[in-house]
Design an enzyme around this catalytic site. Structure first.
Site, PDB file in Angstrom:
ATOM      1  CG  ASP A  70      -8.219   0.286   3.290  1.00  0.00           C
ATOM      2  OD1 ASP A  70      -8.935  -0.509   2.651  1.00  0.00           O
ATOM      3  OD2 ASP A  70      -6.974   0.229   3.289  1.00  0.00           O
ATOM      4  CE  LYS A 108      -4.160  -2.021   1.973  1.00  0.00           C
ATOM      5  NZ  LYS A 108      -5.232  -1.971   2.964  1.00  0.00           N
TER       6      LYS A 108
END
Ligand code: ATR
Length: 279
Positions: free
Chosen positions: A101, A65
């Protein structure tokens, strides 16, 4: 032409993202190709080859990420605040990086579980990629304060600095957990459960009315949710709903259609005991 999408990670074989995105696509009779791509090493090279083969959108999970953030030509505000990217969209000038997220977590908590996050004193356990991803959205959801606790306090300190909200965000030592007081929301963003490690938490962290959330799901969430139930949490919630909701955010951005997440979530819940944890 079939549009190509993928989730990149390591390990990624057990990722639920292909299943979730294909289920969403079937709601609209969309023809998409969504694969899990295992990358053991050179993530930029793997992404380049994916683009050359017609890849237009990618999800990114552990451990890439931050790497995805670094190679994004442009980044959304929420990706910059998280310092991490879980969604890449191919544009003429390169990859556009976003982070869904936090939005996924907040939507799961506020809409599926009907929690009001406003005004809560929140404890965030962990300061890795998962914690970075959700902290900005929690602050935007109107929590009163966020205390970040990590074994290695320097990581928690860096995260607190990056969030730039000294009035609401602070860090404490892991050893302070015994004396830190109670919280209305306790979030486990550590990978301790995934590594099959137990970790003992004091019950004093739980206010008389409190909710507990593990960003992991399946086996990885068992230890923390057992603590939460023993501490009489009003809700003990795992990360499956967040996973489905963050995927819905991506799906809508890519296809312009908002999928119905509930049937997909229910189907995953039915098999969640056997799920490995991951993205
Ligand atoms: P993720 O992207 O899932 O957050 P990560 O970036 O590797 O993965 O971060 C893992 C997090 O879990 C870190 O906050 C880590 O703490 P340290 O930074 O101190 O290592 C935390 N963690 C891992 N194992 C743990 C354990 N047994 N007890 C408490 N925290 C743990």
């Amino acid at each position: 032409m079939t549009l190509r999408y993928a989730v990149f990670g390591h390990p990624v074989a057990h990722s639920l993202s292909p299943r979730i995105h294909r289920a969403f696509a079937s709601q609209f009779q969309l023809d998409i190709d969504y694969q899990a791509i295992e990358v053991d090493g050179d993530f930029p090279d793997a992404l380049q080859r994916f683009a050359e083969a017609g890849g237009v959108g990618a999800n990114v999970t552990l451990p890439y990420k931050e790497a995805a953030y670094a190679l994004s030509a442009t980044t959304s505000d929420r990706a910059r605040r998280a310092g991490a990217v879980n969604m890449l969209t191919r544009r003429a000038d390169g990859w556009a990086g976003d982070n869904t997220d936090g939005a996924g977590l907040v939507r799961d908590l506020t809409e599926r579980h009907r929690l009001d996050l406003r005004g809560r004193r929140v404890l965030l356990l962990g300061a890795g990629g998962a914690a970075h991803g959700v902290a900005p959205a929690l602050l935007d959801a109107g929590i009163d304060s966020l205390v970040v606790v990590n074994r290695h306090t320097d990581r928690a300190d860096r995260m607190v600095d990056q969030l730039s909200e000294p009035d609401r965000v602070s860090s404490r030592y892991w050893d302070d957990l015994e004396t830190i007081g109670g919280f209305e929301l306790v979030i486990n963003a550590t990978s301790a459960g995934r590594e099959h490690r137990q970790f003992q938490l004091p019950f004093s962290l739980a206010k008389p009315r409190f909710d507990a959330v593990d960003l992991n799901y399946g086996e990885g969430a068992i230890a923390f949710l057992a603590w939460a139930r023993a501490a009489h949490a009003d809700h003990a919630i795992d990360g499956l709903g967040m996973l489905v909701e963050q995927a819905a955010e991506c799906f809508e951005a890519w296809h312009g259609k908002r999928p119905d997440t509930e049937p997909v979530y229910q189907e995953l819940c039915a098999s969640s005991v056997t799920l490995r944890t991951g993205d």
